[in-house]
Write a protein that holds these residues in place. Structure first.
Motif, PDB file in Angstrom:
ATOM      1  N   LEU A 104       0.857  -1.257  -0.034  1.00 57.32           N
ATOM      2  CA  LEU A 104       0.033   0.049  -0.011  1.00 57.32           C
ATOM      3  C   LEU A 104       0.793   1.174  -0.008  1.00 57.32           C
ATOM      4  O   LEU A 104       0.179   2.429  -0.254  1.00 57.32           O
ATOM      5  CB  LEU A 104      -1.025  -0.141   1.139  1.00 57.32           C
ATOM      6  CG  LEU A 104      -1.889  -1.004   1.433  1.00 57.32           C
ATOM      7  CD1 LEU A 104      -2.628  -1.054   2.560  1.00 57.32           C
ATOM      8  CD2 LEU A 104      -2.746  -1.186  -0.216  1.00 57.32           C
ATOM      9  N   GLN A 117     -11.036  -0.100   4.358  1.00 54.95           N
ATOM     10  CA  GLN A 117     -11.928   0.326   3.066  1.00 54.95           C
ATOM     11  C   GLN A 117     -11.068   1.865   2.491  1.00 54.95           C
ATOM     12  O   GLN A 117     -11.346   1.972   0.997  1.00 54.95           O
ATOM     13  CB  GLN A 117     -13.232   0.812   3.542  1.00 54.95           C
ATOM     14  CG  GLN A 117     -14.084  -0.671   3.839  1.00 54.95           C
ATOM     15  CD  GLN A 117     -13.949  -0.718   5.284  1.00 54.95           C
ATOM     16  OE1 GLN A 117     -13.089  -0.693   5.961  1.00 54.95           O
ATOM     17  NE2 GLN A 117     -15.067  -1.199   5.746  1.00 54.95           N
ATOM     18  N   TYR A 119      -8.164   2.229   1.615  1.00 55.76           N
ATOM     19  CA  TYR A 119      -7.084   1.921   0.732  1.00 55.76           C
ATOM     20  C   TYR A 119      -7.764   1.202  -0.327  1.00 55.76           C
ATOM     21  O   TYR A 119      -7.014   0.569  -1.203  1.00 55.76           O
ATOM     22  CB  TYR A 119      -6.066   1.102   1.252  1.00 55.76           C
ATOM     23  CG  TYR A 119      -5.560   1.899   2.667  1.00 55.76           C
ATOM     24  CD1 TYR A 119      -4.482   3.008   2.202  1.00 55.76           C
ATOM     25  CD2 TYR A 119      -5.704   1.722   3.970  1.00 55.76           C
ATOM     26  CE1 TYR A 119      -4.008   3.615   3.359  1.00 55.76           C
ATOM     27  CE2 TYR A 119      -5.117   2.424   4.830  1.00 55.76           C
ATOM     28  CZ  TYR A 119      -4.155   3.351   4.731  1.00 55.76           C
ATOM     29  OH  TYR A 119      -3.646   4.303   5.486  1.00 55.76           O
ATOM     30  N   ILE A 120      -9.181   1.005  -0.589  1.00 50.31           N
ATOM     31  CA  ILE A 120      -9.495   0.266  -1.643  1.00 50.31           C
ATOM     32  C   ILE A 120     -10.303   1.263  -2.743  1.00 50.31           C
ATOM     33  O   ILE A 120     -10.926   2.547  -2.249  1.00 50.31           O
ATOM     34  CB  ILE A 120     -10.871  -0.862  -1.220  1.00 50.31           C
ATOM     35  CG1 ILE A 120     -10.088  -1.766  -0.110  1.00 50.31           C
ATOM     36  CG2 ILE A 120     -11.708  -1.128  -2.152  1.00 50.31           C
ATOM     37  CD1 ILE A 120     -11.145  -2.562   0.523  1.00 50.31           C
ATOM     38  N   SER A 121     -10.090   1.026  -4.037  1.00 47.86           N
ATOM     39  CA  SER A 121     -10.742   1.919  -5.089  1.00 47.86           C
ATOM     40  C   SER A 121     -12.306   1.809  -4.831  1.00 47.86           C
ATOM     41  O   SER A 121     -12.880   0.895  -4.573  1.00 47.86           O
ATOM     42  CB  SER A 121     -10.384   1.183  -6.454  1.00 47.86           C
ATOM     43  OG  SER A 121     -11.145   1.984  -7.549  1.00 47.86           O
ATOM     44  N   PHE A 128     -15.771  -5.344  -2.098  1.00 48.84           N
ATOM     45  CA  PHE A 128     -15.288  -5.681  -0.786  1.00 48.84           C
ATOM     46  C   PHE A 128     -16.258  -5.822   0.337  1.00 48.84           C
ATOM     47  O   PHE A 128     -16.035  -6.626   1.113  1.00 48.84           O
ATOM     48  CB  PHE A 128     -14.219  -4.290  -0.369  1.00 48.84           C
ATOM     49  CG  PHE A 128     -13.693  -4.485   0.769  1.00 48.84           C
ATOM     50  CD1 PHE A 128     -12.541  -5.420   1.298  1.00 48.84           C
ATOM     51  CD2 PHE A 128     -14.255  -3.818   2.082  1.00 48.84           C
ATOM     52  CE1 PHE A 128     -12.039  -5.459   2.331  1.00 48.84           C
ATOM     53  CE2 PHE A 128     -13.446  -3.709   3.178  1.00 48.84           C
ATOM     54  CZ  PHE A 128     -12.663  -4.647   3.610  1.00 48.84           C
ATOM     55  N   MET A 148      -6.557  -2.210  -4.995  1.00 44.94           N
ATOM     56  CA  MET A 148      -6.248  -1.196  -4.103  1.00 44.94           C
ATOM     57  C   MET A 148      -5.732  -0.066  -4.574  1.00 44.94           C
ATOM     58  O   MET A 148      -5.245   0.027  -5.514  1.00 44.94           O
ATOM     59  CB  MET A 148      -5.206  -2.029  -3.256  1.00 44.94           C
ATOM     60  CG  MET A 148      -5.564  -3.340  -2.716  1.00 44.94           C
ATOM     61  SD  MET A 148      -7.228  -3.436  -1.587  1.00 44.94           S
ATOM     62  CE  MET A 148      -6.503  -2.707  -0.160  1.00 44.94           C
ATOM     63  N   GLU A 155      -3.285   2.487  -8.655  1.00 43.08           N
ATOM     64  CA  GLU A 155      -3.949   1.225  -8.484  1.00 43.08           C
ATOM     65  C   GLU A 155      -3.013  -0.048  -8.602  1.00 43.08           C
ATOM     66  O   GLU A 155      -2.261  -0.083  -9.362  1.00 43.08           O
ATOM     67  CB  GLU A 155      -5.084   1.303  -9.639  1.00 43.08           C
ATOM     68  CG  GLU A 155      -6.053   2.287  -9.487  1.00 43.08           C
ATOM     69  CD  GLU A 155      -7.243   2.143 -10.414  1.00 43.08           C
ATOM     70  OE1 GLU A 155      -7.009   1.306 -11.193  1.00 43.08           O
ATOM     71  OE2 GLU A 155      -8.333   2.939 -10.295  1.00 43.08           O
ATOM     72  N   THR A 158      -5.231  -6.640  -6.782  1.00 42.07           N
ATOM     73  CA  THR A 158      -4.656  -7.883  -5.880  1.00 42.07           C
ATOM     74  C   THR A 158      -6.011  -8.937  -6.010  1.00 42.07           C
ATOM     75  O   THR A 158      -6.980  -8.622  -6.234  1.00 42.07           O
ATOM     76  CB  THR A 158      -4.631  -6.992  -4.588  1.00 42.07           C
ATOM     77  OG1 THR A 158      -6.058  -6.671  -4.087  1.00 42.07           O
ATOM     78  CG2 THR A 158      -3.722  -6.078  -4.368  1.00 42.07           C
ATOM     79  N   MET A 160      -7.504 -10.959  -2.948  1.00 39.48           N
ATOM     80  CA  MET A 160      -7.715 -10.958  -1.506  1.00 39.48           C
ATOM     81  C   MET A 160      -8.327 -12.161  -0.986  1.00 39.48           C
ATOM     82  O   MET A 160      -9.203 -12.526  -1.776  1.00 39.48           O
ATOM     83  CB  MET A 160      -8.541  -9.612  -1.162  1.00 39.48           C
ATOM     84  CG  MET A 160      -8.644  -9.237   0.326  1.00 39.48           C
ATOM     85  SD  MET A 160      -9.746  -7.669   0.595  1.00 39.48           S
ATOM     86  CE  MET A 160      -8.893  -6.493  -0.302  1.00 39.48           C
ATOM     87  N   LEU A 179      -3.322 -10.108   1.313  1.00 38.40           N
ATOM     88  CA  LEU A 179      -3.059  -9.303  -0.106  1.00 38.40           C
ATOM     89  C   LEU A 179      -1.891 -10.358  -1.025  1.00 38.40           C
ATOM     90  O   LEU A 179      -1.083 -10.160  -0.609  1.00 38.40           O
ATOM     91  CB  LEU A 179      -3.038  -7.944   0.093  1.00 38.40           C
ATOM     92  CG  LEU A 179      -4.243  -7.133   0.540  1.00 38.40           C
ATOM     93  CD1 LEU A 179      -3.871  -5.708   0.303  1.00 38.40           C
ATOM     94  CD2 LEU A 179      -5.309  -7.353  -0.506  1.00 38.40           C
TER      95      LEU A 179
END
Length: 537
Positions: A104, A117, A119-121, A128, A148, A155, A158, A160, A179
């Motif tokens: 990250l 969350q 760190y998530i697009s 997610f 992520m 971007e 990953t 998960m 990840l």
């Protein structure tokens, strides 16, 4: 022993004094306790102390072992090749390993107490939340591909994986999540998809279908474009080789069957052309190519392409017909040239040799009338010599016998000797392999050289000409060079006037060769190049 008992007695006396001197009431202790009872109590206390010391040693050893194990697993946790995260029940990061923070682009300490969350697009938030819900509702491991966001907004694709574990202290779930960076594999997968798409477009644009054939089970798989080439419906084809054989033209059936059998049994490459009869009764020409594919993971199979070559065959037939027609025209032109040559021979014999012979006859008649034989045969002999010489010259011009009898090299050299004069010199350098040129082509080349040398003499005013014939790889190269004045007018204009250059160029064209002409006031160089297997086309 006595010393030990003495020490023990001293300890008991001290213990008694401490008990008697204490102001705190000691319940459960009888008054007037004896030394014997105190000794027993002291022994029990010593045993308890020893047991406590042993338990303390065991606890210290267990603690050290646990500490070593913790350090080992902490190292594994931090140095693992995948990112590890521990989330509480609302998705806040409680712990992360070094790989996870590196993925990250964050400092490990900065991740704690942050919403995972964040760190998530945003485009993958819904995915997610669905991932979390699945972990909560089942005890099995769940997985998902989620994008992520790294520091800087970059971007990261990953994979998960995670599982929910009940926290015995809080009674709520914790999420253990891993990840794995799949950006590179995702990029490779996308490139493969793009390549596959381009290949499919290329095959479709080129009218090419694909097929595979499994070994041992008589199964044949066709792609959608192959169905269109064969004009088949998918529901009409049962996927067997026999179904394909049923489409083949009866005249080609045996050849195709034998070729397929050899391909399967001998693992040979498949390369054959055959005709099929479509459901509408139309005959199509098909080309099929393929080879065996060996794989460690799968059973060996054959793969290849199928192409409709009906139009190609039609155009090839038209081309063959045109070539045949052209050959007929060439033969007709050759016959016309022969007739023209015969006419020229007739005219030359009539205007030259016949006139000389007529003069001889007049001289003989004069001798007969005058009866004077002295010195009268000298002019007759001269005229006869001239007739013989001109007849030989004429015969050579029509068909050089030395070329036919001794080969191309000797023929060119003999021509050079005949044309050599004190004012004009011809040098030759002829490769011996030139004698291997087929006779018809030899004559064509001889005439070309003869015409070029004649131009040097008649028009260029040259004093030197060089003739070179060489071979390199599969080509012959002829170079005729002189030191004359060159062309005094445009070459294309000379061709339009019907000069000898045009005749030379036409002969080169019939040989499928090429010609290069370089001219200046210092001379002219003409280079002609043609294949060693050239023929009159």
């Amino acid at each position: 022993m006595n010393k030990k008992n003495k020490n023990k007695g001293s300890i008991i006396s001290q213990l008694r004094e401490r008990i008697e001197s204490t102001s705190i009431p000691l319940t459960g202790i009888k008054e007037g306790i004896t030394d014997q009872e105190l000794a027993v109590l002291l022994g029990e206390l010593e045993i308890f102390q020893l047991e406590l010391e042993m338990q303390n040693d065991e606890l210290s050893a267990s603690y050290q072992l646990l500490e070593n194990e913790r350090a080992k697993f902490a190292g594994l946790f931090n140095l693992a090749p995948v990112g590890y995260f521990i989330l509480n029940h609302i998705g806040i990061i409680e712990e992360a390993n070094r790989t996870g923070s590196d993925l990250l682009g964050q400092v490990k300490t900065d991740l704690r107490e942050k919403l995972f969350q964040s760190y998530i697009s945003p485009h993958h938030w819904e995915l997610f939340y669905s991932f979390l819900h699945k972990m909560q509702s089942t005890i099995t491991k769940q997985s998902s591909e989620i994008v992520m966001l790294m520091s800087g907004g970059k971007e990261l694709y990953t994979r998960m994986e995670g599982i929910a574990v009940l926290d015995i202290y809080t009674g709520k779930n914790k999420f253990y999540v891993t990840l794995i960076d799949i950006t590179e594999s995702r990029s490779a997968q996308q490139k493969l998809m793009d390549t596959t798409h381009r290949l499919e477009m290329t095959l479709r644009a080129s009218g090419t279908g694909t097929w595979t054939m499994e070994l041992g089970n008589n199964k044949l798989f066709l792609d959608s474009f192959s169905y269109s080439i064969l004009e088949l419906n998918a529901w009409d084809f049962d996927g067997t080789i026999q179904s394909l054989l049923d489409l083949i033209h009866p005249d080609d059936h045996a050849v195709v069957r034998r070729s397929i059998i050899n391909t399967i049994n001998l693992a040979e490459d498949l390369d054959l052309e055959f005709r099929i009869v479509t459901a509408s009764g139309k005959i199509k020409n098909i080309s099929a190519k393929g080879h065996q594919v060996n794989s460690e993971a799968y059973t060996a199979y054959f793969a290849g392409i199928i192409v409709d070559i009906t139009e190609r065959k039609r155009l090839a037939k038209i081309s063959d017909d045109l070539k045949t027609e052209r050959q007929k025209l060439i033969m007709s032109a050759t016959f016309d040239a022969q007739e023209k040559e015969r006419s020229q021979i007739s005219s030359a014999l009539h205007d030259s040799v016949c006139q000389i012979l007529y003069g001889i006859r007049l001289n003989l008649q004069n001798i007969q009338l005058t009866k004077n034989l002295k010195d009268d045969f000298d002019p007759v002999n001269k005229l006869l010599d001239q007739a013989i010489r001109e007849t030989r010259e004429l015969s050579y011009e029509l068909t050089p016998s030395v070329l036919r009898d001794f080969g191309f090299k000797a023929g060119v050299r003999e021509m050079a000797q005949r044309l050599n004069t004190p004012k004009f010199t011809i040098n030759t350098n002829i490769h011996s392999s030139a004698d291997n040129i087929i006779p018809e082509v030899q004559l064509y080349i001889f005439r070309i050289i003869q015409e070029l040398v004649s131009n040097s003499i008649k028009h260029a005013g040259a004093s030197l000409s060089e003739i070179t014939v060489s071979q390199s790889d599969n080509f012959y190269t002829i170079v005729v060079r002189d030191n004359g004045a060159g062309f005094n007018q445009d070459i294309e204009y000379s061709l339009s006037l019907g000069s000898g250059i045009r005749g030379i160029k036409n002969r080169v064209f019939l040989l499928n060769g090429d010609m290069d002409l370089q001219t200046s006031v210092k001379g002219t160089t003409i280079t002609i190049r043609f294949r060693t297997d050239a023929y009159l086309s």
